[in-house]
Design a protein around this motif. Structure first.
Motif, mmCIF file in Angstrom:
data_model
loop_
_atom_site.group_PDB
_atom_site.id
_atom_site.type_symbol
_atom_site.label_atom_id
_atom_site.label_comp_id
_atom_site.label_asym_id
_atom_site.label_seq_id
_atom_site.Cartn_x
_atom_site.Cartn_y
_atom_site.Cartn_z
ATOM 1 N N UNK A 16 87.867 -72.675 -34.683
ATOM 2 C CA UNK A 16 87.806 -73.970 -34.980
ATOM 3 C C UNK A 16 89.230 -74.704 -35.178
ATOM 4 N N UNK A 17 89.336 -75.955 -35.000
ATOM 5 C CA UNK A 17 90.693 -76.492 -34.902
ATOM 6 C C UNK A 17 91.346 -76.592 -36.339
ATOM 7 N N UNK A 18 90.646 -76.474 -37.408
ATOM 8 C CA UNK A 18 91.197 -76.415 -38.593
ATOM 9 C C UNK A 18 91.683 -75.087 -39.004
ATOM 10 N N UNK A 19 91.113 -73.851 -38.220
ATOM 11 C CA UNK A 19 91.775 -72.546 -38.520
ATOM 12 C C UNK A 19 93.341 -72.563 -37.685
ATOM 13 N N UNK A 20 93.346 -73.336 -36.709
ATOM 14 C CA UNK A 20 94.517 -73.150 -35.706
ATOM 15 C C UNK A 20 95.490 -73.883 -36.550
ATOM 16 N N UNK A 21 95.238 -75.256 -37.167
ATOM 17 C CA UNK A 21 96.290 -76.123 -37.653
ATOM 18 C C UNK A 21 96.647 -75.035 -39.263
ATOM 19 N N UNK A 22 95.555 -74.402 -39.774
ATOM 20 C CA UNK A 22 95.993 -73.929 -41.059
ATOM 21 C C UNK A 22 97.079 -72.576 -40.535
ATOM 22 N N UNK A 23 96.951 -71.858 -39.575
ATOM 23 C CA UNK A 23 97.639 -70.845 -38.767
ATOM 24 C C UNK A 23 99.033 -71.544 -38.680
ATOM 25 N N UNK A 24 98.962 -72.763 -38.058
ATOM 26 C CA UNK A 24 100.226 -73.319 -37.717
ATOM 27 C C UNK A 24 101.114 -73.712 -39.265
ATOM 28 N N UNK A 46 86.927 -71.014 -28.821
ATOM 29 C CA UNK A 46 86.024 -71.824 -29.476
ATOM 30 C C UNK A 46 86.467 -73.111 -29.536
ATOM 31 N N UNK A 47 87.892 -73.333 -30.072
ATOM 32 C CA UNK A 47 88.352 -74.658 -30.096
ATOM 33 C C UNK A 47 89.389 -75.329 -29.163
ATOM 34 N N UNK A 48 89.977 -74.485 -28.191
ATOM 35 C CA UNK A 48 90.768 -74.980 -27.538
ATOM 36 C C UNK A 48 92.165 -74.918 -27.701
ATOM 37 N N UNK A 49 92.422 -74.471 -28.897
ATOM 38 C CA UNK A 49 93.767 -74.306 -29.510
ATOM 39 C C UNK A 49 94.264 -72.709 -29.618
#
Length: 78
Positions: A16-24, A46-49
């Motif tokens: 998910x994009x939310x998980x990618x932003x959480x990692x950032x 899955x999310x493209x990031x």
């Protein structure tokens, strides 16, 4: 034309994009210098990031991921 030298990177993909932003956010808080990138075409996610960072920082990255749902971690030459 100057060719950029390829380098091996540690890539983390997310569902998910939310998980990618959480990692950032988590990574920046502990001082990691990696960044979010579009998922390289050599792999799919899955999310493209994806998170890209130095391969020697694997221990710190795994610590960041303790509370974040991610898809996979791969070494990739980019």
């Amino acid at each position: 034309m100057i060719k950029r030298k390829k380098k091996e990177w540690l890539i983390v993909t997310f569902h998910t994009t939310a998980a990618a932003f959480q990692m950032e956010s988590t990574a920046k808080n502990i001082g990691l210098t990696g960044r979010l990138i579009p998922v390289p075409r050599e792999i799919s996610a899955g999310c493209g990031l994806a998170w890209r960072d130095e391969k020697y920082k694997q221990a710190e990255i795994k610590k960041c991921l303790e509370n974040i749902e991610y898809e996979k971690i791969v070494l990739l030459t980019l």
